[in-house]
Design an enzyme around this catalytic site. Structure first.
Site, PDB file in Angstrom:
ATOM      1  N   ARG A   1      55.868  52.002  31.340  1.00  0.00           N
ATOM      2  CA  ARG A   1      55.497  50.589  31.213  1.00  0.00           C
ATOM      3  C   ARG A   1      56.500  49.723  31.975  1.00  0.00           C
ATOM      4  NH1 ARG A   1      51.107  47.414  30.053  1.00  0.00           N
ATOM      5  NH2 ARG A   1      51.492  45.818  28.498  1.00  0.00           N
TER       6      ARG A   1
ATOM      7  N   GLN B   1      52.300  42.004  34.543  1.00  0.00           N
ATOM      8  CA  GLN B   1      52.390  42.516  33.173  1.00  0.00           C
ATOM      9  C   GLN B   1      53.203  41.605  32.256  1.00  0.00           C
ATOM     10  OE1 GLN B   1      50.091  44.850  31.863  1.00  0.00           O
ATOM     11  NE2 GLN B   1      50.815  45.985  33.632  1.00  0.00           N
TER      12      GLN B   1
ATOM     13  N   SER C   1      51.130  46.479  24.860  1.00  0.00           N
ATOM     14  CA  SER C   1      49.948  46.918  25.606  1.00  0.00           C
ATOM     15  C   SER C   1      48.845  47.323  24.644  1.00  0.00           C
ATOM     16  CB  SER C   1      50.341  48.120  26.478  1.00  0.00           C
ATOM     17  OG  SER C   1      49.202  48.685  27.067  1.00  0.00           O
ATOM     18  N   SER C   2      47.638  47.397  25.189  1.00  0.00           N
ATOM     19  CA  SER C   2      46.508  47.952  24.430  1.00  0.00           C
ATOM     20  C   SER C   2      46.122  49.326  24.960  1.00  0.00           C
ATOM     21  CB  SER C   2      45.294  47.035  24.552  1.00  0.00           C
ATOM     22  OG  SER C   2      45.561  45.767  24.009  1.00  0.00           O
TER      23      SER C   2
ATOM     24  N   THR D   1      43.082  47.657  34.974  1.00  0.00           N
ATOM     25  CA  THR D   1      43.490  48.888  34.348  1.00  0.00           C
ATOM     26  C   THR D   1      42.503  49.987  34.715  1.00  0.00           C
ATOM     27  OG1 THR D   1      44.331  47.511  32.568  1.00  0.00           O
ATOM     28  CG2 THR D   1      44.066  49.846  32.059  1.00  0.00           C
TER      29      THR D   1
ATOM     30  N   ASN E   1      47.757  45.188  35.346  1.00  0.00           N
ATOM     31  CA  ASN E   1      47.252  44.169  34.415  1.00  0.00           C
ATOM     32  C   ASN E   1      45.965  43.572  34.962  1.00  0.00           C
ATOM     33  OD1 ASN E   1      47.107  42.826  32.035  1.00  0.00           O
ATOM     34  ND2 ASN E   1      48.501  41.197  32.577  1.00  0.00           N
TER      35      ASN E   1
ATOM     36  N   GLY F   1      40.202  47.915  30.173  1.00  0.00           N
ATOM     37  CA  GLY F   1      39.514  46.722  29.681  1.00  0.00           C
ATOM     38  C   GLY F   1      40.315  45.930  28.665  1.00  0.00           C
TER      39      GLY F   1
ATOM     40  N   THR G   1      47.902  50.539  35.092  1.00  0.00           N
ATOM     41  CA  THR G   1      47.417  49.179  35.335  1.00  0.00           C
ATOM     42  C   THR G   1      48.406  48.318  36.122  1.00  0.00           C
ATOM     43  OG1 THR G   1      46.464  47.235  34.226  1.00  0.00           O
ATOM     44  CG2 THR G   1      48.369  48.231  33.174  1.00  0.00           C
TER      45      THR G   1
HETATM   46  N1  GLY Z   1      47.709  45.087  30.688  1.00  0.00           N
HETATM   47  C1  GLY Z   1      46.782  45.503  29.713  1.00  0.00           C
HETATM   48  C2  GLY Z   1      47.405  46.291  28.627  1.00  0.00           C
HETATM   49  O1  GLY Z   1      48.412  46.941  28.839  1.00  0.00           O
HETATM   50  O2  GLY Z   1      46.918  46.262  27.528  1.00  0.00           O
END
Ligand code: GLY
Length: 567
Positions: free
Chosen positions: A104, A418, A450-451, A379, A399, A471, A397
């Site tokens: 990350r 990000q 993050s998701s 992503t 982002n 997404g 990603t």
């Molecule tokens: N940038 C989208 C995520 O990491 O959730």
């Protein structure tokens, strides 16, 4: 920072696989299995899938295939991911261990909580576009580590193959062309970016244009030759640091040198006989997929009506996202309670739910031992697997589309935005409408929440499924729904992914539904008190599982073909 100096090699076994598969590798599709059944891949881009198949054909394993695909996506799908961004990977290695690899982005040393405030006013655009939006990218470190640890070839080999493609060019597809068109104005703000993605008149390249990226090829080749240190302290870091200094950014060459790859323990939970390995904080994905599955395990989902099932999903999502907003952040800075994924907490939350009507979730809830037991310290998703037992889930990603929109001249690398995944101002929504709190506030060296939810499932100790999605926050709910449809409803992976999706993220208090969700279910949901908002179709899930004979089943997002259609 990990450096790659290992020379490329082909073992005897690998050579045999090469002989078996060299003429059999096919390209041009999103999801494939090698003809000898050894390896599988699913990506969002046929050229990336082809690169993975070529890696298998050259004797590589699922790690090689995943890394080759990731580097190729940075060339042909750079609006979503690339070496200017970050990634999370969950890898089931062939020796049976499962690892969460955290590449990350990190905030630069000079980052501070008011960096997006000007004259007392919060300026949300500054975390979305331009130099201040960029975090220190982690993808190169993560891919380098993966190759060192479990690849058969070398990172250099995959970098050079992707560099060839960047040099020779590729024909822009429908999705890429539409994104260029949508972001022309922002892309034109940065000369290094406009020079690649726009024509001499500042217009976006159309579908079919052969996009050549010689600077990106040069950067890939320099990393191949000099190792990751070229990126984290060498020529790349220096060029970016200098540009930042002259253009109002905070990132320095030293920030690159300080980048730290982190190897983490995955979040592990049990669901109906499966062990689910998800990504721990600073992703919220693993925690909330586990939390929601824990709540849902108390119901016989296959016995519920479709409307009740969708209702229940929405309710569970709402609870999880309320907790996400308060508790989740980089565990090196925030106290993220382990109790979020405990059975006891799931039971407490389950007791609040009704199948008849929607519940109001005014705020987050508090899991048991919230102060004591903490998680230690646009992503794309790539799924690969091989018969040696390497199962890879990478979500990568920059982002949002084209990240910060910045390409530092001479590098060819799209830099992420990000920093917008921090709660840039606690309480203010980010690009995805997500609200955050102190746990996810900005600090030097911190990683934004993050998701991303790369996930691997085992059953009786054997890997059986790898999946993940793209997404934004819908990543978490896409993964949840694919798992429920596959495990609880017994659907094949493709059908599980085709099902109409819903998404609730607590704020706004609306249930997002796909256009394919049929009217009777919508009506039933409204009667239970949900406020619906329609999204056309969304998300992009990739997954690999096994059929009853133990053969790989590889599925890329079924909505892709339709989406890529050129109008
Ligand atoms: N940038 C989208 C995520 O990491 O959730």
């Amino acid at each position: 920072m990990v450096t790659s100096t290992r020379a490329a090699f082909l073992s005897f076994t690998a050579l045999m696989v090469l002989c078996l598969t060299a003429t059999l590798a096919r390209g041009g599709e999103y999801a494939e299995v090698t003809d000898n059944g050894y390896g599988a891949v699913a990506t969002v881009q046929p050229r990336a899938t082809e690169a993975a198949m070529n890696a298998y054909a050259a004797g590589g394993n699922a790690v090689d295939a995943a890394v080759a695909a990731a580097l190729t996506l940075g060339v042909v799908d750079g609006h979503n991911s690339g070496i200017g961004g970050g990634l999370f990977a969950v890898v089931h290695w062939s020796d049976g261990r499962v690892e969460a690899i955290d590449g990350r982005e990190m905030a630069p040393a000079a980052a501070h909580r008011d960096m997006y405030v000007r004259e007392g006013e919060y300026r949300p655009e500054l975390s979305k576009r331009g130099p201040l939006a960029v975090g220190i990218p982690g993808s190169v470190a993560a891919l380098d580590y993966m190759m060192e640890k479990g690849g058969k070839a070398s990172l250099a080999r995959h970098l050079n193959a992707a560099a060839d493609l960047a040099e020779n060019g590729f024909a822009i597809d429908g999705i890429f062309a539409r994104r260029l068109k949508r972001h022309t104005e922002d892309l034109s703000a940065y000369p290094g970016t406009a020079a690649i993605f726009l024509d001499a008149q500042g217009q976006p390249w159309p579908v079919g244009h052969r996009l050549k990226q010689p600077d990106l090829a040069k950067t890939y080749r320099a990393i191949a030759e000099k190792g990751g240190s070229y990126f984290y302290g060498g020529g790349f870091a220096q060029t970016v640091g200098q540009w930042m200094e002259h253009n109002g950014g905070l990132i320095t060459r030293e920030d690159f040198a300080d980048y730290e790859l982190i190897r983490r323990r995955p979040v592990v939970s049990e669901y109906r006989g499966y062990s689910v390995y998800g990504f721990p904080p600073p992703s919220s994905g693993g925690v909330h997929v586990a939390q929601m599955l824990n709540i849902l395990e108390g119901y016989d989902l296959s016995a519920l009506s479709e409307a009740n099932r969708y209702h229940l999903l929405a309710e569970v999502m709402k609870l999880a996202f309320a907790d996400r907003a308060y508790w989740l952040g980089d565990p090196a800075f925030a106290k993220v309670p382990k109790g979020l994924i405990s059975e006891a907490y799931a039971q407490t939350l389950r007791a609040r739910l009704s199948l008849e009507k929607t519940t109001t979730v005014p705020d987050y809830s508090t899991p048991p031992k919230a102060q004591e037991e903490l998680f230690g310290k646009h992503t794309t998703h790539i799924a690969t697997a091989d018969k040696d037992g390497n199962w890879v889930a990478i979500t990568s990603t920059v982002n949002t589309n084209f990240g910060s929109k910045v390409v530092v001249p001479g590098t060819g690398v799209v830099l992420n935005n990000q920093m917008d995944d921090f709660s840039a101002q606690p309480g203010e929504p980010n690009a995805y409408g997500l609200i955050g709190a102190e746990a996810n506030s900005i600090a030097p060296g911190k990683r934004p929440l993050s998701s991303m939810s790369p996930t691997v499932l085992t059953r009786e100790g054997k890997p059986v499924l790898t999946l993940g999605a793209a997404g934004g926050p819908t990543i978490i709910t896409q993964v949840l729904q694919t798992l429920i449809n596959h495990i609880d409803l017994g659907m094949g992976l493709e059908d599980a992914m085709r099902m109409a999706r819903v998404h609730h993220q607590w704020r706004p208090n609306e249930l997002f539904v796909e256009k394919t969700l049929v009217d009777p279910i919508r009506e039933a949901l409204k009667e239970k008190g949900h406020s619906l908002r329609q999204l056309g179709d969304y998300g992009s899930t990739q997954a690999i599982g096994l059929d009853e004979q133990g053969h790989f089943v590889s599925v890329a997002e079924p909505r892709l073909e339709e989406r890529n259609r050129v109008e």
